[in-house]
Design an enzyme around this catalytic site. Structure first.
Site, short mmCIF file in Angstrom:
data_model
loop_
_atom_site.label_atom_id
_atom_site.label_comp_id
_atom_site.label_asym_id
_atom_site.label_seq_id
_atom_site.Cartn_x
_atom_site.Cartn_y
_atom_site.Cartn_z
CD GLU A 166 -12.92 -5.77 6.64
OE1 GLU A 166 -12.61 -4.71 7.23
OE2 GLU A 166 -12.24 -6.81 6.71
NE ARG B 297 34.17 14.66 10.64
CZ ARG B 297 34.83 15.37 9.72
NH1 ARG B 297 35.63 16.36 10.10
NH2 ARG B 297 34.71 15.07 8.45
N GLY C 10 -7.04 -5.22 -2.72
CA GLY C 10 -7.48 -5.81 -1.47
C GLY C 10 -6.50 -6.81 -0.90
N GLY D 16 0.79 -1.22 0.00
CA GLY D 16 0.00 0.00 0.00
C GLY D 16 0.83 1.27 0.00
NE ARG E 149 58.57 29.91 19.27
CZ ARG E 149 58.26 29.37 20.43
NH1 ARG E 149 57.11 28.72 20.57
NH2 ARG E 149 59.08 29.45 21.46
CB ALA F 62 53.80 26.77 22.49
CE LYS G 287 39.21 13.11 8.48
NZ LYS G 287 39.56 13.29 7.05
NE ARG H 178 -6.02 6.61 6.77
CZ ARG H 178 -6.53 5.77 7.68
NH1 ARG H 178 -7.06 6.25 8.80
NH2 ARG H 178 -6.52 4.47 7.47
CG ASN I 126 49.84 17.38 26.25
OD1 ASN I 126 48.95 17.26 27.09
ND2 ASN I 126 50.14 18.55 25.70
#
Length: 468
Positions: free
Chosen positions: A162, A340, A87, A17, A447, A430, A358, A21, A384
């Site tokens: 029915e 992830r 039916g 079906g 750096r 750092a 991820k 509805r 770390n």
């Protein structure tokens, strides 16, 4: 008497079906309760009780058949096409070539709350009483809209009427047909050949088979269950929500009976195939979906989403998302972390607030406590990852991998530009942007040297600038 084990049975599941509805382009049986299609629920129950199953498809049959191929790799499961929906009787006729077991159980694809317990009870009652047909029935205070069970003076079922065809007296009967039935196959096939569509709907009713068998002197019984909600059929979105609430409550109750603490069952959402070990505590607003396994003595939540993942014993996950990943024992996640797909995190590791991982492996006792991104990396034990450290894995075309070996220390606000390897016990200063490998036990600094320009602000901007 035939034993239940010898009562070979084929299930015919009616799923052709459209479900008008529902107001949807999705076939009704593919709408979901607890993240599983309606059809999944009834088919899973049927597979526990019957030897073979055939699903009658129609509207959206390609989507239905694709779902079955993807989720049910079973040689005993087949499909049958009902080209025109004429039916329930006509639907079973379409499956005639599949009915080669001694017994045939007819089920509905939109009844997600039926369990193998009800189906097993129906089958046992049918076999024990050598019935030609047995109908699963319930009693409703308001039976409006349902087919009524008409019994004779001895309690045998004469027919099912029915709603559209019932007399006023028949409409007062509150024992109703659920649409779930089991037959002796030979007698079912006999009655199907005699069906006609002379009724108000112009359809071939499977329910007419009951009167045909009764009129030929066959034993027709009704098997009544007390939990009427089990037979709830889903015809619209409101009934879908009702079924969802009932099913979720049952799942949560079962876990609580098995030693899991759920602080607020009303705000906890757990899929049917989840497993959770004893003494685990689930806090509010937690969603556990897909193929997820959670060990013992865990604390999950609040505000956690875990999908298709394995969580070991003693883990703590707070206000975070985990998808298609593995956490070994005593891992701590969150708050506000995102794990992830493709990630494995070793025992006693710590992934803290606003950290994203991820497609990476992280060793035991490794820590990434704050504001880090770890993508496509293989990280050893006792590493770390400083706050703000980033694995720069994508060059615009290809995603490269980064290796950080045991005992390494990555300082705050460092960028590791893949592919790069940080060897055992190496340090990254750092603020470094690392583009070359760092040897074992070495300090990598990448750096510019700091230079202070005295009185630069005054000369550039004029006196008084720094006073606002």
């Amino acid at each position: 008497m035939i034993s239940l084990n010898d009562a070979n049975t084929t299930a015919v599941i009616l799923a052709a079906g459209k479900g008008t509805r529902m107001k949807s382009k999705i076939p009704k049986v593919l709408h979901e309760v607890c993240n599983k299609p309606l059809l999944w629920h009834i088919l899973t129950a049927a597979q526990s009780v019957t030897d073979k199953q055939t699903v009658v498809t129609g509207y959206g049959r390609e989507k239905v058949e694709n779902f079955l191929k993807e989720k049910f790799d079973d040689k005993n499961l087949t499909t049958t096409i009902q080209e025109r929906q004429m039916g329930t009787g006509h639907a079973v006729v379409c499956a005639k070539n599949q009915l080669n077991s001694p017994h045939t159980m007819v089920l509905l694809g939109d009844t997600p709350l039926i369990t193998d317990q009800e189906l097993s009870g129906l089958k046992k009652y049918h076999v024990d009483n050598a019935s030609a047909a047995t109908i699963l029935t319930i009693t409703e205070n308001d039976p409006h809209g349902y087919g009524r069970i008409i019994r004779d003076k001895d309690g045998f079922v004469k027919k099912i009427v029915e709603e559209a065809d019932a007399t006023p007296q028949e409409k007062d009967i509150n024992e109703i047909n659920t649409g779930l039935m089991i037959f002796e196959t030979e007698k079912l096939l006999f009655a199907l050949d005699k069906l006609d569509s002379e009724n108000n709907q112009g359809e071939y009713y499977l329910t007419d088979v009951i009167n045909i068998l009764y009129q030929t002197g066959e034993c027709v019984l009704g098997y009544q269950i007390e939990k009427t909600y089990r037979a709830l059929g889903v015809n619209d979105r409101a009934e879908l929500a009702r079924a969802e609430k009932i099913k979720r409550q049952e799942i949560n109750n079962e876990f609580m009976y098995c030693g899991v603490t759920i602080k607020d069952p009303e705000s906890t959402y757990i899929d049917p195939e989840i497993s959770i070990g004893y003494d685990t505590v689930i806090y509010p607003n937690t969603y556990l979906t897909g193929d997820t396994r959670i060990g013992t003595n865990c604390e999950i939540g609040p505000e956690v989403q875990i999908s298709d993942s394995f969580i070991g014993d003693g883990c703590k996950v707070k206000k975070s998302q985990i998808t298609d990943s593995i956490l070994e024992d005593e891992v701590s996640i969150g708050p506000y972390a995102q794990i992830r797909p493709g990630t494995t995190i070793g025992s006693k590791a710590k992934i803290g607030n606003f950290v994203e991982v991820k497609n990476s492996s992280i060793g035991e006792n490794t820590k990434a406590n704050h504001l880090a991104y770890i993508g496509d990396a293989d990280i050893g034990s006792n590493v770390n990852m400083g706050a703000g450290s980033v694995i720069v894995n994508y060059d615009g075309q290809i995603k490269h991998r980064t290796v950080i070996e045991d005992g390494a220390f990555v300082g705050c606000n460092s960028n590791l530009v893949a592919p790069v390897t940080i060897k055992t016990n190496a340090f990254v200063a750092a603020g470094s942007t690392v583009t070359e490998n760092i040897p074992e036990d070495s300090l990598g600094i990448a750096r510019c040297r700091q230079t202070n320009k005295e009185d630069w602000v005054t000369k550039k901007m004029g006196r008084g600038y720094s006073d606002g």
